[in-house]
Design a protein around this motif. Sequence first.
Motif, PDB file in Angstrom:
ATOM      1  N   UNK A 147       0.784  -1.240   0.000  1.00  0.00           N
ATOM      2  CA  UNK A 147       0.000   0.000   0.000  1.00  0.00           C
ATOM      3  C   UNK A 147       0.815   1.290   0.000  1.00  0.00           C
ATOM      4  N   UNK A 148       2.042   1.268   0.468  1.00  0.00           N
ATOM      5  CA  UNK A 148       2.813   2.510   0.540  1.00  0.00           C
ATOM      6  C   UNK A 148       4.255   2.268   0.069  1.00  0.00           C
ATOM      7  N   UNK A 149       4.945   3.379  -0.137  1.00  0.00           N
ATOM      8  CA  UNK A 149       6.340   3.291  -0.582  1.00  0.00           C
ATOM      9  C   UNK A 149       7.242   2.589   0.441  1.00  0.00           C
ATOM     10  N   UNK A 150       7.110   2.888   1.751  1.00  0.00           N
ATOM     11  CA  UNK A 150       7.966   2.150   2.696  1.00  0.00           C
ATOM     12  C   UNK A 150       7.745   0.636   2.676  1.00  0.00           C
ATOM     13  N   UNK A 151       6.502   0.204   2.468  1.00  0.00           N
ATOM     14  CA  UNK A 151       6.245  -1.234   2.358  1.00  0.00           C
ATOM     15  C   UNK A 151       6.979  -1.834   1.166  1.00  0.00           C
ATOM     16  N   UNK A 152       6.979  -1.111   0.073  1.00  0.00           N
ATOM     17  CA  UNK A 152       7.668  -1.598  -1.119  1.00  0.00           C
ATOM     18  C   UNK A 152       9.180  -1.631  -0.919  1.00  0.00           C
ATOM     19  N   UNK A 153       9.709  -0.644  -0.229  1.00  0.00           N
ATOM     20  CA  UNK A 153      11.150  -0.605   0.018  1.00  0.00           C
ATOM     21  C   UNK A 153      11.576  -1.766   0.918  1.00  0.00           C
ATOM     22  N   UNK A 154      10.786  -2.023   1.949  1.00  0.00           N
ATOM     23  CA  UNK A 154      11.102  -3.147   2.841  1.00  0.00           C
ATOM     24  C   UNK A 154      11.024  -4.466   2.072  1.00  0.00           C
ATOM     25  N   UNK A 155      10.059  -4.599   1.177  1.00  0.00           N
ATOM     26  CA  UNK A 155       9.947  -5.822   0.381  1.00  0.00           C
ATOM     27  C   UNK A 155      11.151  -5.980  -0.554  1.00  0.00           C
ATOM     28  N   UNK A 156      11.606  -4.883  -1.141  1.00  0.00           N
ATOM     29  CA  UNK A 156      12.796  -4.962  -1.993  1.00  0.00           C
ATOM     30  C   UNK A 156      14.030  -5.346  -1.183  1.00  0.00           C
ATOM     31  N   UNK A 157      14.118  -4.825   0.035  1.00  0.00           N
ATOM     32  CA  UNK A 157      15.236  -5.196   0.904  1.00  0.00           C
ATOM     33  C   UNK A 157      15.156  -6.680   1.268  1.00  0.00           C
ATOM     34  N   UNK A 158      13.943  -7.165   1.478  1.00  0.00           N
ATOM     35  CA  UNK A 158      13.765  -8.590   1.760  1.00  0.00           C
ATOM     36  C   UNK A 158      14.184  -9.438   0.569  1.00  0.00           C
ATOM     37  N   UNK A 159      13.833  -9.003  -0.626  1.00  0.00           N
ATOM     38  CA  UNK A 159      14.233  -9.746  -1.826  1.00  0.00           C
ATOM     39  C   UNK A 159      15.756  -9.809  -1.932  1.00  0.00           C
ATOM     40  N   UNK A 160      16.420  -8.705  -1.632  1.00  0.00           N
ATOM     41  CA  UNK A 160      17.886  -8.706  -1.672  1.00  0.00           C
ATOM     42  C   UNK A 160      18.454  -9.648  -0.611  1.00  0.00           C
ATOM     43  N   UNK A 161      17.876  -9.633   0.578  1.00  0.00           N
ATOM     44  CA  UNK A 161      18.340 -10.533   1.635  1.00  0.00           C
ATOM     45  C   UNK A 161      18.125 -11.995   1.288  1.00  0.00           C
ATOM     46  N   UNK A 162      16.986 -12.290   0.694  1.00  0.00           N
ATOM     47  CA  UNK A 162      16.706 -13.669   0.278  1.00  0.00           C
ATOM     48  C   UNK A 162      17.649 -14.069  -0.860  1.00  0.00           C
ATOM     49  N   UNK A 163      17.977 -13.128  -1.726  1.00  0.00           N
ATOM     50  CA  UNK A 163      18.938 -13.426  -2.797  1.00  0.00           C
ATOM     51  C   UNK A 163      20.304 -13.793  -2.227  1.00  0.00           C
ATOM     52  N   UNK A 210      18.981   2.351   3.225  1.00  0.00           N
ATOM     53  CA  UNK A 210      19.183   3.506   4.102  1.00  0.00           C
ATOM     54  C   UNK A 210      19.004   4.805   3.318  1.00  0.00           C
ATOM     55  N   UNK A 211      19.539   4.856   2.103  1.00  0.00           N
ATOM     56  CA  UNK A 211      19.418   6.067   1.296  1.00  0.00           C
ATOM     57  C   UNK A 211      17.961   6.368   0.953  1.00  0.00           C
ATOM     58  N   UNK A 212      17.211   5.364   0.566  1.00  0.00           N
ATOM     59  CA  UNK A 212      15.806   5.577   0.219  1.00  0.00           C
ATOM     60  C   UNK A 212      14.998   5.940   1.459  1.00  0.00           C
ATOM     61  N   UNK A 213      15.306   5.334   2.589  1.00  0.00           N
ATOM     62  CA  UNK A 213      14.592   5.674   3.831  1.00  0.00           C
ATOM     63  C   UNK A 213      14.843   7.132   4.216  1.00  0.00           C
ATOM     64  N   UNK A 214      16.066   7.597   4.074  1.00  0.00           N
ATOM     65  CA  UNK A 214      16.366   9.006   4.372  1.00  0.00           C
ATOM     66  C   UNK A 214      15.649   9.925   3.396  1.00  0.00           C
ATOM     67  N   UNK A 215      15.579   9.535   2.137  1.00  0.00           N
ATOM     68  CA  UNK A 215      14.877  10.336   1.146  1.00  0.00           C
ATOM     69  C   UNK A 215      13.387  10.421   1.481  1.00  0.00           C
ATOM     70  N   UNK A 216      12.781   9.287   1.809  1.00  0.00           N
ATOM     71  CA  UNK A 216      11.356   9.286   2.138  1.00  0.00           C
ATOM     72  C   UNK A 216      11.077  10.061   3.421  1.00  0.00           C
ATOM     73  N   UNK A 217      12.002  10.016   4.360  1.00  0.00           N
ATOM     74  CA  UNK A 217      11.829  10.745   5.609  1.00  0.00           C
ATOM     75  C   UNK A 217      11.823  12.244   5.350  1.00  0.00           C
ATOM     76  N   UNK A 218      12.686  12.728   4.498  1.00  0.00           N
ATOM     77  CA  UNK A 218      12.753  14.160   4.198  1.00  0.00           C
ATOM     78  C   UNK A 218      11.579  14.601   3.327  1.00  0.00           C
ATOM     79  N   UNK A 219      11.049  13.698   2.532  1.00  0.00           N
ATOM     80  CA  UNK A 219       9.972  14.032   1.608  1.00  0.00           C
ATOM     81  C   UNK A 219       8.635  14.232   2.318  1.00  0.00           C
ATOM     82  N   UNK A 220       8.406  13.497   3.414  1.00  0.00           N
ATOM     83  CA  UNK A 220       7.124  13.568   4.121  1.00  0.00           C
ATOM     84  C   UNK A 220       6.944  14.930   4.789  1.00  0.00           C
ATOM     85  N   UNK A 221       5.735  15.476   4.710  1.00  0.00           N
ATOM     86  CA  UNK A 221       5.484  16.745   5.427  1.00  0.00           C
ATOM     87  C   UNK A 221       5.452  16.509   6.926  1.00  0.00           C
ATOM     88  N   UNK A 222       5.907  17.500   7.673  1.00  0.00           N
ATOM     89  CA  UNK A 222       5.943  17.355   9.130  1.00  0.00           C
ATOM     90  C   UNK A 222       4.863  18.122   9.787  1.00  0.00           C
TER      91      UNK A 222
END
Length: 94
Positions: free
Chosen positions: A34-50, A82-94
Amino acid sequence: MIDLPPALRNVLLGTLALLALTMLLALWRVVRGPSAPDRIVALDLIAGVSVGVIAVYTALTGERHLLRVATGLALISFLGTVAVARYLERKEPR
């Protein structure tokens, strides 16, 4: 291929099958996610499984040079996440 006992070979092949199933489920999360962080975590999981697939394949074949590939993949995956997480963190409105 190295000579492994049949029981160990079967365990390693079963492990590869479970890792493949895990990769398919993570791919489903990337597509549906449903969201970008979910997709990023899934991509990280795919890399770990690889990395796991490469390690099991190394155990099956005895090709030790592939462990360097797995290490490099793990490092690049971690840095990318880590880079994508920092990017998403800065992108979100506070």
